[in-house]
Design a protein around this motif. Structure first.
Motif, short mmCIF file in Angstrom:
data_model
loop_
_atom_site.label_atom_id
_atom_site.label_comp_id
_atom_site.label_asym_id
_atom_site.label_seq_id
_atom_site.Cartn_x
_atom_site.Cartn_y
_atom_site.Cartn_z
N TYR A 268 1.08 -1.33 0.18
CA TYR A 268 -0.07 0.02 -0.21
C TYR A 268 1.31 1.23 0.24
O TYR A 268 1.43 1.39 0.76
CB TYR A 268 -1.23 0.03 0.96
N LYS A 269 1.03 2.36 -1.11
CA LYS A 269 2.35 2.85 -1.83
C LYS A 269 1.11 4.38 -1.47
O LYS A 269 2.41 5.68 -1.33
CB LYS A 269 2.53 2.99 -3.26
N ASP A 270 0.38 4.78 -1.12
CA ASP A 270 -0.13 5.51 -1.02
C ASP A 270 0.11 6.59 0.60
O ASP A 270 -0.38 6.60 1.09
CB ASP A 270 -1.93 5.84 -1.28
N LYS A 271 1.12 7.28 0.25
CA LYS A 271 1.77 8.60 1.02
C LYS A 271 0.64 8.87 2.59
O LYS A 271 0.71 9.27 3.54
CB LYS A 271 2.93 9.21 1.03
N ASP A 272 -0.32 9.22 1.72
CA ASP A 272 -1.44 10.33 2.59
C ASP A 272 -2.58 9.15 2.64
O ASP A 272 -3.69 9.79 3.96
CB ASP A 272 -2.32 11.20 1.60
N SER A 273 -2.71 7.58 2.54
CA SER A 273 -3.88 6.74 3.35
C SER A 273 -2.54 6.48 4.49
O SER A 273 -1.39 6.19 3.95
CB SER A 273 -3.83 5.93 2.18
N ILE A 274 -3.91 6.12 5.42
CA ILE A 274 -3.12 5.37 6.57
C ILE A 274 -3.54 3.27 6.42
O ILE A 274 -4.47 3.44 6.12
CB ILE A 274 -4.30 5.89 7.35
N VAL A 275 -2.32 2.95 7.12
CA VAL A 275 -2.15 1.47 7.00
C VAL A 275 -1.52 1.17 8.15
O VAL A 275 -0.04 1.70 8.14
CB VAL A 275 -2.04 1.22 5.99
#
Length: 292
Positions: free
Chosen positions: A254-261
């Motif tokens: 999961y690569k999107d830097k603005d999404s939370i993982v």
């Protein structure tokens, strides 16, 4: 001098690694989640049905959530009865049937729900997140998307009995001692055989072999580069059938830097982390994550 250079290289590598993994941590500076939904849909995994979520449902409802625990197609009913009389047509149930069944429910709800999925239910939840059907998702012992695999012997042994092509499109029916032994090896390996057999009698149901085979097919691919709602991955460090190395690989995809993982791993826990003794700790952590 050589030692100093080696230490410097290691330090730089660690710094780079920390940077790459920073948005996957539970750091206090992480972007605020802002989860507003008070609706939860629990998604059970393979070899189980909605009965596995009874206690979670009660706990979440006490905290003000409206909860749904749908059974996936051909999984409705008492587990013992299902083992004795497998539903007609179960062998033909596909992964898409799970997805369609849940999309129909979600589209009928007044708000996008929080999804809580266990095992194959976790993979299903990831597909629903990708489709924009969720406010957030908690993924427990989640089967990874297509492309994540390990060649650990224990993993291969646990899964081969289920997805082996030599079995054709027969039902995987855990109705005899052979499958009780498999259940203990693959699902509840940290528990005593006595406790494992007890959970087997309480929860185990027959399963279509076609559904888990889909994890190796195109339908199980997920676009992990696109923005997404907050995700929490939970796993047991002693899980055999979905070892934590696979969950960690999924997290990193999961690569999107603005999404939370976020993630949480438990020592001494196996695959059935949400239903075995100690499930309360996992459930409470999930509730805390949603509210913080």
């Amino acid at each position: 001098m050589k030692i100093q250079k080696t230490l410097l290289v290691i330090a730089l590598l660690l710094m780079n690694s920390a940077t790459l993994f920073s948005h996957h941590s539970n750091d206090k500076d992480m972007k605020e989640k802002q989860i507003k939904s008070k609706t939860v849909v629990f998604i059970h995994g393979l070899f189980m049905n909605d009965q596995t979520w009874n206690e979670w449902k009660t706990l979440f409802e006490k905290e003000g959530y409206t909860c749904y625990t749908p059974a996936n197609p051909k999984h409705e009913g008492n587990p013992a009865s299902l083992r004795q009389n497998p539903p007609e047509g179960l062998e033909n149930v596909q992964f898409q049937d799970w997805i369609t069944n849940l999309e129909t429910l979600i589209d009928s709800l007044p708000e996008k729900p929080i999804l809580v999925g266990h095992s194959f239910g976790g993979l299903t939840a990831q597909k629903l997140v990708e489709a924009g059907k969720a406010e957030a998702a908690i993924l427990i012992s989640s089967v990874p998307p297509k492309g994540n695999i390990t060649f650990k012997l224990s993993f291969l042994k646990a899964n081969n009995k289920v997805i082996s092509r030599s079995k054709g499109n027969t039902i995987f029916n855990p109705s005899d001692q052979e499958y009780k032994d498999w259940f203990h090896y693959a699902i509840t390996n940290t528990l005593s055989k006595e406790k494992s057999d007890e959970l087997f009698e309480q929860y185990a149901v027959p399963e279509s072999r076609q559904t888990p085979r889909a994890s190796l097919q195109k339908i199980a691919k997920i676009d992990t580069k696109k923005p997404h709602v907050p995700l929490l991955f939970i796993g047991g460090l002693d899980d055999v059938i979905v070892p934590n190395v696979l969950i960690r690989k999924t997290i990193k995809k999961y690569k999107d830097k603005d999404s939370i993982v976020d993630h949480k791993f438990y020592e001494g826990k196996d695959h059935f982390i949400c239903g075995a003794p100690g499930w309360e700790e996992v459930a409470q952590y999930s509730l805390n994550w949603l509210s913080n």
